[in-house]
Design a protein around this motif. Sequence first.
Motif, short mmCIF file in Angstrom:
data_model
loop_
_atom_site.label_atom_id
_atom_site.label_comp_id
_atom_site.label_asym_id
_atom_site.label_seq_id
_atom_site.Cartn_x
_atom_site.Cartn_y
_atom_site.Cartn_z
N MET A 81 0.84 -1.21 0.00
CA MET A 81 0.00 0.00 0.00
C MET A 81 0.87 1.25 0.00
SD MET A 81 -2.86 1.16 2.82
CE MET A 81 -4.16 0.06 2.26
N GLY A 85 -2.96 5.14 0.10
CA GLY A 85 -3.90 4.03 0.10
C GLY A 85 -3.96 3.26 -1.21
N MET A 87 -3.13 0.56 -3.82
CA MET A 87 -2.54 -0.76 -3.76
C MET A 87 -1.71 -1.01 -5.02
SD MET A 87 -3.47 -1.88 -0.84
CE MET A 87 -2.62 -3.44 -1.09
N ASP A 106 6.19 2.66 0.66
CA ASP A 106 5.07 3.38 1.30
C ASP A 106 5.34 4.87 1.47
OD1 ASP A 106 6.84 3.39 3.42
OD2 ASP A 106 5.60 2.13 4.72
N SER A 158 -3.69 -3.44 5.01
CA SER A 158 -4.38 -3.19 3.74
C SER A 158 -5.54 -4.15 3.50
CB SER A 158 -3.40 -3.31 2.57
OG SER A 158 -2.99 -4.67 2.38
N THR A 161 -8.93 -2.81 2.38
CA THR A 161 -8.86 -2.27 1.03
C THR A 161 -8.85 -3.39 0.00
OG1 THR A 161 -7.67 -0.33 1.83
CG2 THR A 161 -7.53 -0.80 -0.52
#
Length: 302
Positions: A81, A85, A87, A106, A158, A161
């Motif tokens: 991630m 946010g 992916m 990240d 994550s 998500t």
Amino acid sequence: MVTRTALTAVAGLTSLALVGQSGAITPLEWGAGPLTVAALPRIVQTAHRGGAREVPENSMSGLVAAYERGTAQVLDLDTRMLRDGTMVVMHDATLNRTTYMGGPVDALDRRDWEGVRLRPKDGLPGGWRSERPPTLAEVLDRLGGRTVLMLEAKDPRSLPTLAAMIRSRGLTRSVLVNSNHPAVAWRAHRMGLVSQLWRSARQMRTDRPERWRSFVDVLDVDHEARDRDLVRAVRSGVPRVWAHTVVTPAQRDRALALGCDGIITDAPGRLARAGGQRAGGQRAGGQGAGGQGAAGPRGARP
């Protein structure tokens, strides 16, 4: 802070364009619904990171090539991630090993990701151009439902998500969500996902895999484990047990002979050409090995 380590090396390189990437692609195999884990054959071959000894790992071109070659029924990839946010598909926590850049994954956002370029590994067969590593949405839209996908969730945070992305595309029975942590596998199961748990040879010495059979759909075991540890996994009651990360026919044949009903390999083409043993052993209670499911350092899944 992300640092560019070889700007001159990427000058002039062009991302590999793939037909249909301008929009979501409706998988040809869908019809009434996508290909699912339950539809897999009794013995399964998975292309680890797309087949990292044959294609650039975790790349769109590599995953598409692995799919088109037809030497694996499942395609494995790793997810991380970004700070916003988004992916993306990437194994390492940093960009250093597989791209022309450096720094933590990240630390980037979606806009930064557009500037990242993969560095194809020396010695791969065939010719491969540099390209941007894909986002997970791009992979799901390109290949989701056409084949079974295995996503290793490198960032457990994550998981919500991932679940939302998989659900929104109608792929809850077509995507395996993998982790080394039983608690993450349990959470994935509770979210209605197909859960997968991988374990190292060292972990398997003390594991009691029968404790996971209520929430793990695929147990992903180290082929270097002792015979008795592999057999204990096979007899655990988990619907499918696959061995990682296999690169030779002898390693494959041992895992299948001990009852595993799948392998995860960096060299799916090589193993397909090698032929050899195709049938697994027997599960406890005399049942076949094909239950229906709803190279790095030792101790790590490569």
